[in-house]
Scaffold this motif. Structure first.
Motif, PDB file in Angstrom:
ATOM      1  N   GLN A 281      -4.147  -3.667  12.272  1.00 16.82           N
ATOM      2  CA  GLN A 281      -3.039  -2.788  12.672  1.00 16.82           C
ATOM      3  C   GLN A 281      -2.491  -2.013  11.468  1.00 16.82           C
ATOM      4  OE1 GLN A 281      -2.231  -1.896  15.528  1.00 16.82           O
ATOM      5  NE2 GLN A 281      -0.065  -2.032  16.053  1.00 16.82           N
ATOM      6  N   ILE A 282      -2.353  -2.684  10.334  1.00 18.10           N
ATOM      7  CA  ILE A 282      -1.887  -2.000   9.120  1.00 18.10           C
ATOM      8  C   ILE A 282      -2.884  -0.922   8.712  1.00 18.10           C
ATOM      9  CG2 ILE A 282      -1.364  -2.286   6.661  1.00 18.10           C
ATOM     10  CD1 ILE A 282      -0.418  -5.158   7.334  1.00 18.10           C
ATOM     11  N   GLN A 283      -4.163  -1.241   8.776  1.00 18.10           N
ATOM     12  CA  GLN A 283      -5.196  -0.246   8.436  1.00 18.10           C
ATOM     13  C   GLN A 283      -5.113   0.964   9.362  1.00 18.10           C
ATOM     14  OE1 GLN A 283      -8.468  -3.073   8.811  1.00 18.10           O
ATOM     15  NE2 GLN A 283      -9.003  -2.743   6.647  1.00 18.10           N
ATOM     16  N   ARG A 284      -4.953   0.708  10.637  1.00 14.93           N
ATOM     17  CA  ARG A 284      -4.928   1.801  11.616  1.00 14.93           C
ATOM     18  C   ARG A 284      -3.723   2.717  11.389  1.00 14.93           C
ATOM     19  NH1 ARG A 284      -2.666   3.116  16.413  1.00 14.93           N
ATOM     20  NH2 ARG A 284      -1.416   1.195  16.524  1.00 14.93           N
ATOM     21  N   LEU A 285      -2.561   2.119  11.172  1.00 16.98           N
ATOM     22  CA  LEU A 285      -1.346   2.922  11.044  1.00 16.98           C
ATOM     23  C   LEU A 285      -1.216   3.593   9.686  1.00 16.98           C
ATOM     24  CD1 LEU A 285       1.156   0.550  12.893  1.00 16.98           C
ATOM     25  CD2 LEU A 285       0.145   2.669  13.743  1.00 16.98           C
ATOM     26  N   SER A 286      -1.785   2.963   8.663  1.00 16.47           N
ATOM     27  CA  SER A 286      -1.715   3.559   7.318  1.00 16.47           C
ATOM     28  C   SER A 286      -2.855   4.532   7.059  1.00 16.47           C
ATOM     29  CB  SER A 286      -1.752   2.460   6.246  1.00 16.47           C
ATOM     30  OG  SER A 286      -3.016   1.816   6.212  1.00 16.47           O
ATOM     31  N   GLY A 287      -3.962   4.347   7.781  1.00 18.07           N
ATOM     32  CA  GLY A 287      -5.144   5.159   7.514  1.00 18.07           C
ATOM     33  C   GLY A 287      -5.847   4.749   6.232  1.00 18.07           C
ATOM     34  N   LYS A 288      -5.573   3.509   5.743  1.00 16.70           N
ATOM     35  CA  LYS A 288      -6.138   3.025   4.490  1.00 16.70           C
ATOM     36  C   LYS A 288      -7.013   1.798   4.739  1.00 16.70           C
ATOM     37  CE  LYS A 288      -3.074   5.895   2.800  1.00 16.70           C
ATOM     38  NZ  LYS A 288      -3.471   7.299   2.528  1.00 16.70           N
ATOM     39  N   THR A 289      -8.010   1.609   3.863  1.00 19.43           N
ATOM     40  CA  THR A 289      -8.860   0.424   3.966  1.00 19.43           C
ATOM     41  C   THR A 289      -8.151  -0.822   3.444  1.00 19.43           C
ATOM     42  OG1 THR A 289      -9.838   0.668   1.765  1.00 19.43           O
ATOM     43  CG2 THR A 289     -10.894   1.869   3.584  1.00 19.43           C
TER      44      THR A 289
END
Length: 235
Positions: A203-211
């Motif tokens: 979820q953090i990856q999806r919302l931040s757009g970061k790996t």
């Protein structure tokens, strides 16, 4: 117009010989005037999920039964315009304090400075809160305050208003910092034994757009990451 910000800092696996290969250090900052409102919203999210408003959120306490709560908390961070995060990922296998003529404490302060230097703007003022870890915390607090004031030529205390110890259960935003740095450390250790933690990281990856595995642009405003390398700063 000058703005006063609160910065809530925490670290995970910061000891030199704790047999943990990855350390993370991070901070969430927001305008002072928004702190109370944001904290109340976090308490409301807890109560929405039938949890005590006094529940202490910690990465180590993440459990499957509370997955929906953790996901909503992550969503709240990314949807709240006034919340910002910066984290540093450190592979402790790279540490060679003898080479750089320093002790672990010297290096620890350097990492705190590296964390905060991209956050602090001399046109504004800051109240920095750090989590109490052990009996040496007060010495660390005083040293960090000294280093920050000297680095920012802030003898008048107009930029760094205070560096203060607090316990994480006293601050809703500090608890959110713990969650985010815990997720960074877990992912960078390439762990996957907890499906719940993996879902939070996704979820953090999806919302931040970061790996979450590499540095972001240094001035990234919302979710800023530095993957530190000995002698070279970041990747």
């Amino acid at each position: 117009m000058s703005i006063t910000y609160n910065i809530y800092c925490d670290e995970s696996c910061h000891l030199e010989h704790d047999h943990m290969p990855v350390m993370t250090i991070g901070g969430i900052w927001c305008p002072l005037e928004r702190t109370a409102g944001i904290s109340q919203k976090i308490r409301s999210i807890k109560q929405k999920h039938n949890l005590s408003k006094n529940l202490e959120v910690k990465w180590t306490k993440v459990s499957p039964a509370k997955l929906a709560f953790y996901l909503e908390l992550v969503n709240f961070f990314f949807n709240e315009f006034d919340l910002h995060f910066r984290g540093i990922i450190i592979d402790k296998n790279q540490l060679n304090h003898t080479l750089y003529n320093q002790c672990h404490d010297d290096w620890y302060y350097k990492m705190f400075f590296v964390l905060l230097k991209e956050i602090i703007d001399p046109d504004n003022s800051y109240r920095i809160y750090i989590d109490i870890k052990d009996t040496r915390s007060e010495n660390k607090r005083a040293k960090l305050e000294e280093i920050l004031r000297n680095s920012k030529y802030d003898s008048a205390r107009g930029i760094i208003e205070r560096v203060q110890q607090i316990r994480s259960h006293e601050s809703q935003i500090m608890q959110l910092t713990d969650l985010l740095i815990g997720a960074l450390r877990y992912h960078n250790q390439h762990l996957s034994n907890s499906k719940t933690k993996v879902q939070i990281i996704t979820q953090i990856q999806r919302l931040s757009g970061k790996t979450l595995l590499q540095s972001t642009w240094p001035k990234e405003a919302k979710f800023n990451i530095l993957k530190w390398h000995a002698g070279g700063g970041g990747d």
